[in-house]
Design an enzyme around this catalytic site. Structure first.
Site, short mmCIF file in Angstrom:
data_model
loop_
_atom_site.label_atom_id
_atom_site.label_comp_id
_atom_site.label_asym_id
_atom_site.label_seq_id
_atom_site.Cartn_x
_atom_site.Cartn_y
_atom_site.Cartn_z
N ARG A 74 0.95 -1.16 0.02
CA ARG A 74 -0.05 0.13 0.13
C ARG A 74 0.87 1.26 -0.14
O ARG A 74 1.81 1.19 0.95
CB ARG A 74 -0.81 -0.01 1.29
CG ARG A 74 -1.52 1.47 1.62
CD ARG A 74 -2.72 1.28 2.54
NE ARG A 74 -3.74 0.60 2.00
CZ ARG A 74 -5.36 0.64 2.45
NH1 ARG A 74 -5.17 1.50 3.71
NH2 ARG A 74 -6.03 -0.06 1.97
N HIS A 95 -7.55 0.73 -6.36
CA HIS A 95 -7.69 -0.02 -5.21
C HIS A 95 -8.28 -1.56 -5.70
O HIS A 95 -9.37 -1.93 -5.27
CB HIS A 95 -8.46 0.72 -4.10
CG HIS A 95 -8.48 0.19 -2.85
ND1 HIS A 95 -7.62 -0.94 -2.39
CD2 HIS A 95 -9.07 0.68 -1.53
CE1 HIS A 95 -7.70 -1.29 -1.23
NE2 HIS A 95 -8.65 -0.28 -0.61
N GLN A 118 -10.20 -3.91 -3.05
CA GLN A 118 -11.64 -3.27 -2.74
C GLN A 118 -12.86 -3.50 -3.64
O GLN A 118 -13.66 -4.02 -3.40
CB GLN A 118 -11.42 -1.88 -2.20
CG GLN A 118 -12.68 -1.20 -1.84
CD GLN A 118 -12.92 -1.70 -0.45
OE1 GLN A 118 -12.31 -1.63 0.49
NE2 GLN A 118 -14.52 -2.28 -0.29
N ASP A 129 -16.99 7.41 -1.47
CA ASP A 129 -15.83 7.38 -0.71
C ASP A 129 -15.66 8.75 -0.07
O ASP A 129 -16.21 9.72 -0.68
CB ASP A 129 -14.67 7.13 -1.52
CG ASP A 129 -13.29 6.88 -0.98
OD1 ASP A 129 -13.22 6.57 0.19
OD2 ASP A 129 -12.39 6.53 -1.78
N CYS A 173 -16.28 1.90 0.98
CA CYS A 173 -15.23 0.97 1.34
C CYS A 173 -14.71 1.23 2.72
O CYS A 173 -13.98 0.56 3.18
CB CYS A 173 -13.90 1.26 0.38
SG CYS A 173 -13.31 2.96 0.49
N ARG A 189 -13.78 -8.29 1.91
CA ARG A 189 -12.22 -8.07 1.61
C ARG A 189 -11.45 -9.30 1.93
O ARG A 189 -10.45 -9.56 1.13
CB ARG A 189 -11.53 -7.11 2.60
CG ARG A 189 -12.14 -5.65 2.22
CD ARG A 189 -11.93 -5.06 0.67
NE ARG A 189 -10.50 -4.71 0.55
CZ ARG A 189 -9.72 -4.10 1.20
NH1 ARG A 189 -9.91 -3.22 1.59
NH2 ARG A 189 -8.37 -4.15 1.08
N1 NVA Z 1 -9.60 6.91 -1.22
C1 NVA Z 1 -9.48 6.48 0.18
C2 NVA Z 1 -9.82 5.02 0.31
C3 NVA Z 1 -9.47 4.36 1.76
C4 NVA Z 1 -9.65 2.93 1.71
C5 NVA Z 1 -8.14 6.81 0.35
O1 NVA Z 1 -7.33 6.62 -0.39
O2 NVA Z 1 -7.78 7.22 1.49
N1 CP Z 2 -11.08 -0.05 2.80
C1 CP Z 2 -9.87 -0.03 3.01
O1 CP Z 2 -8.87 -0.15 2.28
O2 CP Z 2 -9.69 0.11 4.48
P1 CP Z 2 -8.39 0.34 5.08
O3 CP Z 2 -8.01 1.55 4.75
O4 CP Z 2 -8.68 0.28 6.78
O5 CP Z 2 -7.31 -0.80 4.94
#
Ligand code: NVA
Ligand code: CP
Length: 300
Positions: free
Chosen positions: A102, A129, A132, A219, A259, A287
């Site tokens: 990540r 992502h 997800q 989101d 998500c 997930r």
């Molecule tokens: N768009 C959000 C998704 C978190 C799972 C981010 O990147 O923070």
């Molecule tokens: N939806 C998601 O990826 O959650 P986290 O940021 O908690 O991993």
């Protein structure tokens, strides 16, 4: 399938295969049937950003499959002090059977895949992502019984979630309508992909996008790394909220997905969130099952 880097790389058949295996693994877990399909395998998990769901579901998934997950906080690794991705990748390839990462830049994930020789899984970048979206597709199919022919509507920021949902849903035969304010459009690569699909529409008006939708998704307005823009974004996204009024334009039995984490009162109201909490938390659970399917396909 060698890696899971982005939805753009997957074929409809590959997505369907993952969803079918995810359904099977979910059913078997609920019925106490264990498969140690990854016995002796190790997964390194590099995190440059915070995570609850991704970290815990990958760790538990590896454990359930008989493998070993290793949590690697980027700030404690040499990569956090500037060791190049191409060196990190070549070293980790000699210890591990797979890497989940990540991070911010999509190019970092692509580079890990390019320089190493083990499967790489994208656990979120600024661009996409995919883990997800596989869970989202699994949840929609579970509730609605199919994907083909349904309409997915996404309201909000043209971020990693919107980018991946557009691609994943179109590949699965769904109609896709998104609404975002000017300046917050999805990535150009995604728009280039979507332009060949007659059932893709980008609107400025959330109301137009939500019309007759089977699934409504949103989101956060400020993603990880954009905390400094939160105030500016709150203004830009004024009117791009999933609330009762907007939901009255979607189909009566429309689902709502998020998500998570969610900001109640911003992208979604507390009442709509709670009304659809069953679907949203099933999505979070999925997930685990969808990622186990990916792990089996890539590391098994
Ligand atoms: N768009 C959000 C998704 C978190 C799972 C981010 O990147 O923070
Ligand atoms: N939806 C998601 O990826 O959650 P986290 O940021 O908690 O991993």
């Amino acid at each position: 399938m060698k890696h899971l880097l982005k939805m753009l790389d997957l074929t409809t058949e590959e997505i369907t295969d993952i969803l079918n295996l995810a359904d099977q693994l979910k059913y078997e877990l609920k019925h106490g049937i264990e498969h140690k399909l990854l016995a002796g395998k190790t997964l390194g998990m590099i995190f440059q950003k915070a995570s609850t769901r991704t970290r815990v579901s990958f760790e538990v998934g590896m454990y359930q499959l008989g493998g070993l997950p290793i949590f690697l906080s980027a700030s404690d690794m040499q990569i956090g002090r500037g060791e190049p991705v191409e060196d990190t990748s070549r070293v980790l390839s000699r210890y591990l059977d797979g890497i989940m990462i990540r991070t911010y830049k999509q190019s970092e994930v692509e580079d890990l895949a390019k320089y190493g020789n083990i499967p790489i899984i994208n656990g979120l970048t600024d661009f996409c992502h995919p883990c997800q979206i596989l869970a989202d597709l699994m949840t929609i199919r579970e509730v609605k019984g199919c994907l083909d022919g349904l309409k997915m509507c996404y309201i909000g920021d043209g971020n990693n979630m919107m980018n991946s949902l557009i691609v994943g849903c179109l590949k699965m035969g769904m109609a896709v309508s998104v609404a975002c304010p000017e300046g917050y459009d999805p990535d150009q690569q995604v728009l280039d992909f979507a332009k060949d699909y007659e059932n893709f529409h980008l609107y400025r008006s959330p109301k137009e996008a939500a019309k007759d939708a089977d699934v409504v998704i949103t989101d956060v307005w400020a993603s990880m790394g954009q905390e400094g823009e939160a105030e500016l974004r709150r203004k830009a996204f004024d009117g791009y909220q999933i609330n009762k009024e907007l939901m009255s334009l979607a189909k009566e039995d429309a689902m709502v997905l998020h998500c998570l984490p969610a900001h109640r009162g911003e992208e979604i109201t507390a009442d709509v969130f709670e009304q659809h909490a069953g679907e949203i938390f099933e999505e979070a659970e999925n997930r685990l099952h969808a990622q186990k399917a990916v792990l089996v396909k890539l590391l098994g």
